[in-house]
Design an enzyme around this catalytic site. Structure first.
Site, PDB file in Angstrom:
ATOM      1  N   CYS A 114       0.823  -1.224   0.000  1.00 56.59           N
ATOM      2  CA  CYS A 114       0.000   0.000   0.000  1.00 56.59           C
ATOM      3  C   CYS A 114       0.855   1.271   0.000  1.00 56.59           C
ATOM      4  O   CYS A 114       0.341   2.348  -0.288  1.00 56.59           O
ATOM      5  CB  CYS A 114      -0.928   0.020   1.203  1.00 56.59           C
ATOM      6  SG  CYS A 114      -1.982  -1.429   1.289  1.00 56.59           S
ATOM      7  N   HIS A 261      -3.183   7.325   2.473  1.00 47.83           N
ATOM      8  CA  HIS A 261      -3.592   5.993   2.031  1.00 47.83           C
ATOM      9  C   HIS A 261      -4.957   5.698   2.649  1.00 47.83           C
ATOM     10  O   HIS A 261      -5.192   5.973   3.828  1.00 47.83           O
ATOM     11  CB  HIS A 261      -2.545   4.980   2.499  1.00 47.83           C
ATOM     12  CG  HIS A 261      -2.986   3.564   2.324  1.00 47.83           C
ATOM     13  ND1 HIS A 261      -3.537   3.111   1.141  1.00 47.83           N
ATOM     14  CD2 HIS A 261      -2.973   2.502   3.163  1.00 47.83           C
ATOM     15  CE1 HIS A 261      -3.839   1.837   1.275  1.00 47.83           C
ATOM     16  NE2 HIS A 261      -3.510   1.442   2.490  1.00 47.83           N
ATOM     17  N   ASN A 291      -9.838  -0.048   0.258  1.00 46.05           N
ATOM     18  CA  ASN A 291      -8.369   0.024   0.224  1.00 46.05           C
ATOM     19  C   ASN A 291      -7.875  -0.556  -1.109  1.00 46.05           C
ATOM     20  O   ASN A 291      -7.955  -1.755  -1.332  1.00 46.05           O
ATOM     21  CB  ASN A 291      -7.816  -0.780   1.410  1.00 46.05           C
ATOM     22  CG  ASN A 291      -6.299  -0.771   1.475  1.00 46.05           C
ATOM     23  OD1 ASN A 291      -5.627  -0.360   0.523  1.00 46.05           O
ATOM     24  ND2 ASN A 291      -5.756  -1.243   2.580  1.00 46.05           N
TER      25      ASN A 291
HETATM   26  N1  COA Z   1     -18.277  -8.231   9.692  1.00 49.00           N
HETATM   27  C1  COA Z   1     -18.755  -8.456  10.939  1.00 49.00           C
HETATM   28  N2  COA Z   1     -17.970  -8.774  11.962  1.00 49.00           N
HETATM   29  C2  COA Z   1     -16.643  -8.850  11.735  1.00 49.00           C
HETATM   30  C3  COA Z   1     -16.093  -8.618  10.467  1.00 49.00           C
HETATM   31  C4  COA Z   1     -16.963  -8.300   9.424  1.00 49.00           C
HETATM   32  N3  COA Z   1     -16.528  -8.049   8.183  1.00 49.00           N
HETATM   33  N4  COA Z   1     -14.751  -8.760  10.556  1.00 49.00           N
HETATM   34  C5  COA Z   1     -14.478  -9.066  11.831  1.00 49.00           C
HETATM   35  N5  COA Z   1     -15.624  -9.120  12.554  1.00 49.00           N
HETATM   36  C6  COA Z   1     -15.797  -9.416  13.956  1.00 49.00           C
HETATM   37  C7  COA Z   1     -14.647 -10.159  14.561  1.00 49.00           C
HETATM   38  O1  COA Z   1     -14.776 -11.557  14.337  1.00 49.00           O
HETATM   39  C8  COA Z   1     -14.778  -9.801  16.030  1.00 49.00           C
HETATM   40  O2  COA Z   1     -15.766 -10.612  16.593  1.00 49.00           O
HETATM   41  P1  COA Z   1     -15.618 -11.157  18.102  1.00 49.00           P
HETATM   42  O3  COA Z   1     -15.539  -9.921  18.958  1.00 49.00           O
HETATM   43  O4  COA Z   1     -16.854 -11.952  18.280  1.00 49.00           O
HETATM   44  O5  COA Z   1     -14.345 -11.944  18.098  1.00 49.00           O
HETATM   45  C9  COA Z   1     -15.314  -8.374  15.999  1.00 49.00           C
HETATM   46  O6  COA Z   1     -15.839  -8.181  14.671  1.00 49.00           O
HETATM   47  C10 COA Z   1     -14.273  -7.313  16.271  1.00 49.00           C
HETATM   48  O7  COA Z   1     -13.141  -7.592  15.480  1.00 49.00           O
HETATM   49  P2  COA Z   1     -11.893  -6.680  15.532  1.00 49.00           P
HETATM   50  O8  COA Z   1     -10.851  -7.246  14.612  1.00 49.00           O
HETATM   51  O9  COA Z   1     -11.486  -6.439  16.960  1.00 49.00           O
HETATM   52  O10 COA Z   1     -12.473  -5.325  14.956  1.00 49.00           O
HETATM   53  P3  COA Z   1     -11.759  -3.952  14.763  1.00 49.00           P
HETATM   54  O11 COA Z   1     -12.543  -2.894  15.424  1.00 49.00           O
HETATM   55  O12 COA Z   1     -10.275  -4.031  15.051  1.00 49.00           O
HETATM   56  O13 COA Z   1     -11.888  -3.726  13.197  1.00 49.00           O
HETATM   57  C11 COA Z   1     -10.567  -3.875  11.212  1.00 49.00           C
HETATM   58  C12 COA Z   1     -11.289  -4.643  12.298  1.00 49.00           C
HETATM   59  C13 COA Z   1      -9.911  -4.872  10.272  1.00 49.00           C
HETATM   60  C14 COA Z   1     -11.582  -3.040  10.452  1.00 49.00           C
HETATM   61  C15 COA Z   1      -9.514  -2.940  11.850  1.00 49.00           C
HETATM   62  O14 COA Z   1      -8.736  -3.656  12.768  1.00 49.00           O
HETATM   63  C16 COA Z   1      -8.601  -2.330  10.844  1.00 49.00           C
HETATM   64  O15 COA Z   1      -9.000  -1.535  10.017  1.00 49.00           O
HETATM   65  N6  COA Z   1      -7.292  -2.655  10.910  1.00 49.00           N
HETATM   66  C17 COA Z   1      -6.308  -2.078  10.036  1.00 49.00           C
HETATM   67  C18 COA Z   1      -6.457  -2.675   8.691  1.00 49.00           C
HETATM   68  C19 COA Z   1      -5.590  -2.018   7.693  1.00 49.00           C
HETATM   69  O16 COA Z   1      -5.488  -0.825   7.684  1.00 49.00           O
HETATM   70  N7  COA Z   1      -5.005  -2.820   6.837  1.00 49.00           N
HETATM   71  C20 COA Z   1      -4.277  -2.378   5.729  1.00 49.00           C
HETATM   72  C21 COA Z   1      -3.078  -1.619   6.093  1.00 49.00           C
HETATM   73  S1  COA Z   1      -2.382  -1.152   4.586  1.00 49.00           S
END
Ligand code: COA
Length: 337
Positions: A114, A261, A291
């Site tokens: 990215c 980004h 993204n």
């Molecule tokens: N729909 C519904 N629920 C989902 C889900 C989806 N698409 N994806 C994950 N969940 C659930 C998980 O299983 C978890 O459930 P649980 O509490 O029962 O275990 C819950 O949602 C919370 O998951 P979590 O990973 O803690 O959520 P979060 O608030 O951290 O959000 C992301 C997840 C991926 C959106 C976030 O962590 C993020 O954006 N991270 C950075 C990603 C990024 O920028 N990547 C690229 C960098 S270049």
């Protein structure tokens, strides 16, 4: 002679097919509400069955050339930042050169996921300042849908496909103008937190990536520890924007536009807050594009450029964070009319 590089043309391309959160929630156990609240994403574009990353790149490049009032014959080099090349080799850049009708000038890919465009801008700027090239086409292009596990809701909702491009041109001038400078970082100790194995069956021509039901235990798709990526991204982006401002002697208050980004609206907002910038001074496309990896920053630039928001003399801060982890930032004095 003091050479500086300037952005003289900007372009973008998004494949026609739009995949909404609602449609995604019929494919995996998710909801529009969850995706919007956690990420800000509403929809993403998905590459057509018969398209390759090079096709997206070629369309964005054509638009950037047209915007610059130039033809492929005016270009000295093509650099394509991509994580999803058409083939392992030859480079996607060489395929783009062929599709644009260019001949006999250097073309190569760079891979910083990215952060590919931010890395590419730093690299090309250095080469232009060093007098190696006069005009370079720099493209960020991705078909991320081809390296998704479409059964993994924690990753497949986050990414999309597209391409953005700029034409960079050398000008001889004393004052700091055009690309002012860049800072780049990588820390491979984080490599396991965000990765994709290669090669991937979805990269084969004629395969609709959305038809692939890839076993998440298989060797095919993006894997991410979202929480940890999020935490490190917010910290490192906060640090890198401070670093680039310090390096080039620029005050926070001088920044007119943040062009980040587009991974997650909450990460974008944290960086804008750190810079004490109002959210309406930030290019925002994550809601429409999700993204798009290396295409994300040039697509965001293209978005505000096409909306007529950029004015000559304004100061732009571009930044990105990526698998590796690799991250960085560029400062640009906008010099295009
Ligand atoms: N729909 C519904 N629920 C989902 C889900 C989806 N698409 N994806 C994950 N969940 C659930 C998980 O299983 C978890 O459930 P649980 O509490 O029962 O275990 C819950 O949602 C919370 O998951 P979590 O990973 O803690 O959520 P979060 O608030 O951290 O959000 C992301 C997840 C991926 C959106 C976030 O962590 C993020 O954006 N991270 C950075 C990603 C990024 O920028 N990547 C690229 C960098 S270049």
């Amino acid at each position: 002679m003091t050479l500086r590089s300037h952005i003289v043309g900007v372009g973008g391309y998004l494949p026609e097919r739009i995949l909404s959160n609602a449609e995604l929630s019929t494919m995996v156990d998710t909801s529009d509400e969850w995706i919007r609240e956690r990420t800000g994403i509403r929809q993403r574009h998905i590459i057509a069955k018969d398209q390759h990353t090079s096709d997206l790149a070629t369309e964005a490049a054509k638009q950037a050339l047209e915007d610059a009032g130039l033809s492929i014959d005016d270009i000295d080099a093509i650099v394509v930042a991509t994580t999803t090349p058409d083939l392992i080799f030859p480079s996607t850049a060489s395929i783009v050169q062929y599709k644009l009708g260019g001949r006999d000038f250097p073309a190569w890919d760079i891979q910083a996921v990215c952060s590919g465009f931010v890395y590419g801008l730093a690299q090309v700027d250095g080469m232009i300042r060093g007098g190696m090239f006069r005009r370079v086409l720099l493209v960020g292009a991705e078909s991320m849908s081809r390296i998704m596990d479409w059964q993994d809701r924690s990753t497949c909702v986050l990414f999309g496909d597209g391409a953005g491009a700029v034409v960079l041109e050398a000008r001889d001038e004393r004052e700091a103008n055009g690309i002012i400078g860049s800072v780049l970082h990588c820390d491979g100790s984080y490599r396991h937190l965000l990765m994709a194995s290669h090669p991937h069956p979805g990269a084969a021509p004629g395969v609709d990536p959305m038809d692939l039901k890839i076993d998440s235990a298989g060797a095919a798709a993006v894997e991410m520890k979202g929480n940890e990526v999020f935490r490190v991204a917010v910290t490192k982006l906060g640090e890198v924007v401070g670093e680039v401002l310090g390096k080039y002697g620029v005050r926070q208050s001088e920044i007119d536009w943040l062009i980040p980004h587009q991974a997650n609206i909450r990460i974008l907002q944290a960086t804008a807050k750190k810079l004490k910038m109002s959210p309406d001074r930030m290019a925002l496309t994550v809601d429409q594009h999700a993204n798009t990896s290396a295409a994300s920053v040039p697509l965001a630039l293209n978005h505000i450029y096409r909306e007529g928001k950029l004015e000559k003399g304004q100061l732009l801060l571009l930044e990105a964070f990526a698998g590796g982890f690799a991250w960085g930032a560029n400062l640009v004095r906008w010099s295009k009319d």
